[in-house]
Design an enzyme around this catalytic site. Structure first.
Site, PDB file in Angstrom:
ATOM      1  N   LYS A 187      40.067 133.981  12.566  1.00 46.98           N
ATOM      2  CA  LYS A 187      40.897 133.637  13.727  1.00 46.98           C
ATOM      3  C   LYS A 187      42.168 132.975  13.210  1.00 46.98           C
ATOM      4  O   LYS A 187      42.172 131.824  12.789  1.00 46.98           O
ATOM      5  CB  LYS A 187      40.186 132.662  14.671  1.00 46.98           C
ATOM      6  CG  LYS A 187      40.953 132.524  15.982  1.00 46.98           C
ATOM      7  CD  LYS A 187      40.793 131.185  16.647  1.00 46.98           C
ATOM      8  CE  LYS A 187      41.797 130.163  16.245  1.00 46.98           C
ATOM      9  NZ  LYS A 187      43.215 130.447  16.542  1.00 46.98           N
ATOM     10  N   PRO A 188      43.280 133.717  13.238  1.00 45.81           N
ATOM     11  CA  PRO A 188      44.532 133.101  12.795  1.00 45.81           C
ATOM     12  C   PRO A 188      45.066 132.154  13.860  1.00 45.81           C
ATOM     13  O   PRO A 188      44.616 132.172  15.013  1.00 45.81           O
ATOM     14  CB  PRO A 188      45.461 134.316  12.630  1.00 45.81           C
ATOM     15  CG  PRO A 188      44.921 135.356  13.546  1.00 45.81           C
ATOM     16  CD  PRO A 188      43.439 135.112  13.682  1.00 45.81           C
ATOM     17  N   SER A 189      46.043 131.343  13.494  1.00 42.89           N
ATOM     18  CA  SER A 189      46.706 130.486  14.479  1.00 42.89           C
ATOM     19  C   SER A 189      47.296 131.371  15.579  1.00 42.89           C
ATOM     20  O   SER A 189      47.859 132.440  15.297  1.00 42.89           O
ATOM     21  CB  SER A 189      47.829 129.701  13.803  1.00 42.89           C
ATOM     22  OG  SER A 189      48.674 129.150  14.780  1.00 42.89           O
TER      23      SER A 189
ATOM     24  N   GLU B 238      50.902 112.039   9.250  1.00 46.61           N
ATOM     25  CA  GLU B 238      51.394 113.324   8.743  1.00 46.61           C
ATOM     26  C   GLU B 238      52.486 113.822   9.695  1.00 46.61           C
ATOM     27  O   GLU B 238      52.196 114.207  10.829  1.00 46.61           O
ATOM     28  CB  GLU B 238      50.233 114.316   8.683  1.00 46.61           C
ATOM     29  CG  GLU B 238      50.611 115.630   8.037  1.00 46.61           C
ATOM     30  CD  GLU B 238      49.459 116.643   8.055  1.00 46.61           C
ATOM     31  OE1 GLU B 238      48.802 116.790   9.102  1.00 46.61           O
ATOM     32  OE2 GLU B 238      49.241 117.299   7.024  1.00 46.61           O
TER      33      GLU B 238
ATOM     34  N   SER C 230      44.463 120.800  11.225  1.00 49.71           N
ATOM     35  CA  SER C 230      44.645 119.360  11.391  1.00 49.71           C
ATOM     36  C   SER C 230      43.293 118.642  11.408  1.00 49.71           C
ATOM     37  O   SER C 230      42.241 119.265  11.606  1.00 49.71           O
ATOM     38  CB  SER C 230      45.371 119.104  12.708  1.00 49.71           C
ATOM     39  OG  SER C 230      44.579 119.597  13.770  1.00 49.71           O
TER      40      SER C 230
ATOM     41  N   PRO D  49      45.646 128.059   9.858  1.00 48.35           N
ATOM     42  CA  PRO D  49      46.802 127.409  10.498  1.00 48.35           C
ATOM     43  C   PRO D  49      48.047 128.296  10.455  1.00 48.35           C
ATOM     44  O   PRO D  49      48.007 129.418   9.929  1.00 48.35           O
ATOM     45  CB  PRO D  49      46.996 126.175   9.628  1.00 48.35           C
ATOM     46  CG  PRO D  49      46.636 126.662   8.261  1.00 48.35           C
ATOM     47  CD  PRO D  49      45.559 127.698   8.434  1.00 48.35           C
ATOM     48  N   TRP D  50      49.165 127.752  10.952  1.00 53.79           N
ATOM     49  CA  TRP D  50      50.386 128.544  11.039  1.00 53.79           C
ATOM     50  C   TRP D  50      51.336 128.337   9.856  1.00 53.79           C
ATOM     51  O   TRP D  50      52.340 129.027   9.739  1.00 53.79           O
ATOM     52  CB  TRP D  50      51.152 128.236  12.336  1.00 53.79           C
ATOM     53  CG  TRP D  50      51.304 126.777  12.652  1.00 53.79           C
ATOM     54  CD1 TRP D  50      50.607 126.087  13.602  1.00 53.79           C
ATOM     55  CD2 TRP D  50      52.169 125.825  12.030  1.00 53.79           C
ATOM     56  NE1 TRP D  50      50.988 124.767  13.607  1.00 53.79           N
ATOM     57  CE2 TRP D  50      51.947 124.577  12.642  1.00 53.79           C
ATOM     58  CE3 TRP D  50      53.123 125.898  10.995  1.00 53.79           C
ATOM     59  CZ2 TRP D  50      52.635 123.417  12.278  1.00 53.79           C
ATOM     60  CZ3 TRP D  50      53.798 124.744  10.623  1.00 53.79           C
ATOM     61  CH2 TRP D  50      53.552 123.526  11.262  1.00 53.79           C
TER      62      TRP D  50
ATOM     63  N   CYS E 260      50.472 120.800   3.752  1.00 57.56           N
ATOM     64  CA  CYS E 260      49.494 119.702   3.740  1.00 57.56           C
ATOM     65  C   CYS E 260      49.608 118.854   2.481  1.00 57.56           C
ATOM     66  O   CYS E 260      49.236 117.689   2.485  1.00 57.56           O
ATOM     67  CB  CYS E 260      48.090 120.276   3.872  1.00 57.56           C
ATOM     68  SG  CYS E 260      47.833 121.667   2.774  1.00 57.56           S
TER      69      CYS E 260
ATOM     70  N   GLU F 169      39.519 122.131   5.286  1.00 57.21           N
ATOM     71  CA  GLU F 169      40.750 121.824   4.534  1.00 57.21           C
ATOM     72  C   GLU F 169      41.736 121.272   5.553  1.00 57.21           C
ATOM     73  O   GLU F 169      42.331 122.031   6.322  1.00 57.21           O
ATOM     74  CB  GLU F 169      41.333 123.096   3.910  1.00 57.21           C
ATOM     75  CG  GLU F 169      40.484 123.734   2.848  1.00 57.21           C
ATOM     76  CD  GLU F 169      40.400 122.926   1.578  1.00 57.21           C
ATOM     77  OE1 GLU F 169      41.125 121.917   1.445  1.00 57.21           O
ATOM     78  OE2 GLU F 169      39.579 123.289   0.730  1.00 57.21           O
TER      79      GLU F 169
HETATM   80  P1  NAD Z   1      45.707 123.123  13.963  1.00 61.91           P
HETATM   81  O1  NAD Z   1      44.609 122.182  13.640  1.00 61.91           O
HETATM   82  O2  NAD Z   1      46.453 122.929  15.207  1.00 61.91           O
HETATM   83  O3  NAD Z   1      45.163 124.616  13.986  1.00 61.91           O
HETATM   84  C1  NAD Z   1      44.472 125.173  12.885  1.00 61.91           C
HETATM   85  C2  NAD Z   1      43.549 126.248  13.407  1.00 61.91           C
HETATM   86  O4  NAD Z   1      42.479 125.618  14.105  1.00 61.91           O
HETATM   87  C3  NAD Z   1      44.221 127.194  14.409  1.00 61.91           C
HETATM   88  O5  NAD Z   1      43.770 128.510  14.184  1.00 61.91           O
HETATM   89  C4  NAD Z   1      43.748 126.637  15.733  1.00 61.91           C
HETATM   90  O6  NAD Z   1      43.788 127.594  16.764  1.00 61.91           O
HETATM   91  C5  NAD Z   1      42.342 126.221  15.375  1.00 61.91           C
HETATM   92  N1  NAD Z   1      41.752 125.237  16.297  1.00 61.91           N
HETATM   93  C6  NAD Z   1      42.374 124.269  16.985  1.00 61.91           C
HETATM   94  N2  NAD Z   1      41.483 123.596  17.757  1.00 61.91           N
HETATM   95  C7  NAD Z   1      40.277 124.162  17.549  1.00 61.91           C
HETATM   96  C8  NAD Z   1      38.958 123.926  18.048  1.00 61.91           C
HETATM   97  N3  NAD Z   1      38.710 122.981  18.946  1.00 61.91           N
HETATM   98  N4  NAD Z   1      37.948 124.704  17.610  1.00 61.91           N
HETATM   99  C9  NAD Z   1      38.185 125.657  16.694  1.00 61.91           C
HETATM  100  N5  NAD Z   1      39.411 125.960  16.186  1.00 61.91           N
HETATM  101  C10 NAD Z   1      40.437 125.206  16.603  1.00 61.91           C
HETATM  102  O7  NAD Z   1      46.632 123.097  12.678  1.00 61.91           O
HETATM  103  P2  NAD Z   1      48.058 123.779  12.534  1.00 61.91           P
HETATM  104  O8  NAD Z   1      48.978 122.954  13.369  1.00 61.91           O
HETATM  105  O9  NAD Z   1      47.949 125.242  12.727  1.00 61.91           O
HETATM  106  O10 NAD Z   1      48.342 123.520  10.977  1.00 61.91           O
HETATM  107  C11 NAD Z   1      48.819 122.341  10.497  1.00 61.91           C
HETATM  108  C12 NAD Z   1      47.699 121.465   9.967  1.00 61.91           C
HETATM  109  O11 NAD Z   1      46.951 122.174   8.989  1.00 61.91           O
HETATM  110  C13 NAD Z   1      48.238 120.247   9.270  1.00 61.91           C
HETATM  111  O12 NAD Z   1      47.476 119.113   9.613  1.00 61.91           O
HETATM  112  C14 NAD Z   1      48.057 120.582   7.802  1.00 61.91           C
HETATM  113  O13 NAD Z   1      47.988 119.467   6.959  1.00 61.91           O
HETATM  114  C15 NAD Z   1      46.813 121.375   7.822  1.00 61.91           C
HETATM  115  N6  NAD Z   1      46.725 122.222   6.636  1.00 61.91           N
HETATM  116  C16 NAD Z   1      45.843 121.877   5.641  1.00 61.91           C
HETATM  117  C17 NAD Z   1      45.763 122.640   4.484  1.00 61.91           C
HETATM  118  C18 NAD Z   1      44.808 122.286   3.361  1.00 61.91           C
HETATM  119  O14 NAD Z   1      44.671 123.085   2.446  1.00 61.91           O
HETATM  120  N7  NAD Z   1      44.149 121.141   3.393  1.00 61.91           N
HETATM  121  C19 NAD Z   1      46.575 123.775   4.352  1.00 61.91           C
HETATM  122  C20 NAD Z   1      47.452 124.101   5.374  1.00 61.91           C
HETATM  123  C21 NAD Z   1      47.513 123.316   6.521  1.00 61.91           C
END
Ligand code: NAD
Length: 499
Positions: A187-189, A393, A240, A162-163, A295, A261
């Site tokens: 694959k980073p955000s 959230e 997410s 994530p970012w 998170c 996660e």
């Molecule tokens: P996001 O779910 O939008 O993106 C996370 C990653 O998943 C990105 O790299 C995104 O490109 C990828 N992704 C999105 N759709 C996908 C798909 N269909 N197939 C495969 N990959 C896909 O999350 P975000 O907005 O970058 O980060 C915020 C979220 O991350 C929050 O919900 C937060 O709680 C969670 N988070 C959890 C933890 C933990 O340890 N549990 C830690 C940090 C962040």
């Protein structure tokens, strides 16, 4: 234009296109589209990243697959040595990484430095831990047969991050994934690719080509291609709930293992006997650090009715003392912007709906004037039972305050959420301190603290917060597989007859 000589943009060089990192080198990829990367503190464009394609994923996975036999057959000591060299390389470049992370995410420089330090510590821990791994047993469970259990890597692992903590969440994956002998495609955000790309570039001197690859791009394209790729054995996502669900269902087509996660909505249960100054200071840090984009953020305060007013007074004082601004202004900045305009608007939407539901902002509650994607640190009170802001959230600098009068009822209220990542209990009562963690349905429960981490301890959630554990030796287990090997050493019939 694709820059051929450098991966990282000098200040103001917004025409730089960051390339993928595959098979030990920067790579232009097969696609033609790029994605703008912004500094959220100013809204300025800082670079472009490639929007990867399924063909790019194929190439990266092929590189990881080709590197696998050589990497997995190394001894734990050899792989540990490489991880320690990686840690030293990142330490030597720590300031650069911290500044890149700060400019791309908007997080204050001291916090970005902590992320780099955590990254280094994770690499060092996994290097040590993998050398202590022992098989469970070797023994004769069938007459004349000796069984042993071996742990082995699963193969090529996809890491999707994530970012909010781009470097740290990548390290929490890469370190155990590589330590046990897997190879990796990260694959980073798409919003925050800078530190992942720079790290891969720095570590090209440490890891053989193909061991660590980075493909940038959209989750729905690059992430999806990784989750469905037949040569990827396991896909690990931090993100997410929605992305976790998408990955888990895409991964089901090849029945690959999934490590998730996901989001959280951490309750902070404050009893009347708690040290209220410590609570207010704790929430200042754990509710508003990284602009609440965490998170595990301490975002849902449940305080015993009799001390509500006193806690609120101290909390508002703490929150109003936060120094908010562009991290580039200096190390004194304690809270930066949100990561993007879209996310800032989402947080403001939560605030508008909370106010419409009858809530009141005891402080904050809006975006300040000026550039960048800021929201003022906010404390919401007078929320009706079940209000959206107490359930969903928000992922911004917003904490809600609700009250309780009964211990059983507060445990029930805290557990009444789809999330199960983390929670905290604040009390000086020994019985409660010992009893409540067992009754709270969260993967981490702190007592008289919130958001304190130890690399030796597991991090991960229950329920919609996902499954799988980061950090600790449990991560090594998650990224490896057990195999039973059985030796038949019973003597042949003719040998038995001779005795
Ligand atoms: P996001 O779910 O939008 O993106 C996370 C990653 O998943 C990105 O790299 C995104 O490109 C990828 N992704 C999105 N759709 C996908 C798909 N269909 N197939 C495969 N990959 C896909 O999350 P975000 O907005 O970058 O980060 C915020 C979220 O991350 C929050 O919900 C937060 O709680 C969670 N988070 C959890 C933890 C933990 O340890 N549990 C830690 C940090 C962040």
């Amino acid at each position: 234009m694709i820059e051929a000589h450098t991966q990282i943009p000098p200040a103001g060089a917004e025409t730089v296109v960051l390339r993928h990192f595959v098979d030990g080198a920067c790579w232009e990829g097969t696609g033609t589209e790029t994605q703008p990367v912004f500094n959220p503190a100013t809204g300025q464009l800082i670079a472009h990243a490639l929007r990867g394609t399924p063909a790019d994923v194929d190439k990266a996975v092929a590189a990881a697959k080709a590197a696998l036999p050589g990497w997995r057959q190394r001894t734990p000591k050899d792989r540990a040595d490489a991880l320690l060299r990686a840690a030293a390389m990142l330490e030597a470049n720590a300031e650069e990484l911290a500044h890149l992370e700060s400019v791309n995410t908007g997080k204050p420089i001291p916090l970005a430095r902590e992320d780099v330090a955590g990254t280094i510590d994770t690499l060092q821990f996994m290097a040590g831990a993998v050398r202590t791994q022992l098989s469970l047993s070797a023994g004769e469970y069938v007459a004349g047969h000796t069984s042993m259990i071996v742990r082995e890597p699963v193969g090529v692992v996809a890491a999707i991050t994530p970012w909010n903590y781009p470097l740290l969440t990548a390290a929490w994956k890469i370190a155990p994934i590589l330590a046990v002998g897997n190879t990796c495609v990260l694959k980073p955000s798409d919003q925050t690719p800078l530190t992942a790309l720079r790290t891969a570039e720095l570590l090209a001197e440490v890891f053989p080509p193909g061991v660590l690859n980075v493909v940038t791009g959209a989750g729905s394209v690059v992430g999806e291609a990784l989750a469905t790729h037949p040569d990827v054995a396991l896909v690990s996502v931090t993100g997410s709930v929605r992305s976790g669900q998408a990955v888990a269902s895409a991964a089901a087509t090849t029945l690959k293992r999934v490590h998730l996660e996901l989001g959280g909505k951490a309750p902070v249960i404050v009893f009347a006997d708690a040290d209220l100054d410590a609570v207010a200071e704790g929430i200042r840090f754990a509710g508003f650090g990284n602009s609440g984009q965490d998170c595990g953020a301490a975002c849902r305060i449940l305080v015993e009715q009799s001390v509500h007013d006193e806690l609120l007074k101290r909390l508002v004082l703490q929150v109003e003392s936060l120094v908010v601004g562009d991290p580039a202004d200096g190390d004194h900045i304690e809270m930066g912007p949100l990561v993007s305009k879209t996310h800032r608007d989402s947080v403001l939407g939560f605030l508008d709906r909370a106010i419409a539901e009858g809530a009141r902002a005891a402080t904050g509650g809006k975006a300040p004037e000026g550039d960048g994607y800021f929201v003022l640190p906010t404390v919401l009170v007078d929320l009706p039972d079940g209000a959206e802001a107490t359930r969903e959230e928000i992922f911004g600098p917003v904490v809600t305050v609700e009250t309780f009068t009964d211990e059983d009822a507060v445990v029930e209220a805290a557990n009444r959420t789809a999330y199960g990542l983390s929670a905290s209990v604040w009390t000086e009562d020994a019985r409660r301190a010992a009893d409540l963690p067992g009754r709270l349905d969260f993967g981490t429960v702190w007592v008289n603290d919130h958001l304190a981490f130890a690399t030796e301890m597991p991090w991960g959630g229950f329920k919609s917060s996902g499954y799988g554990r980061d950090l600790s030796t449990y991560a090594l287990d998650d990224y490896s597989r057990t195999k039973h090997v059985m030796f038949n050493h019973a003597r042949r019939a003719d040998e038995r007859e001779q005795t």
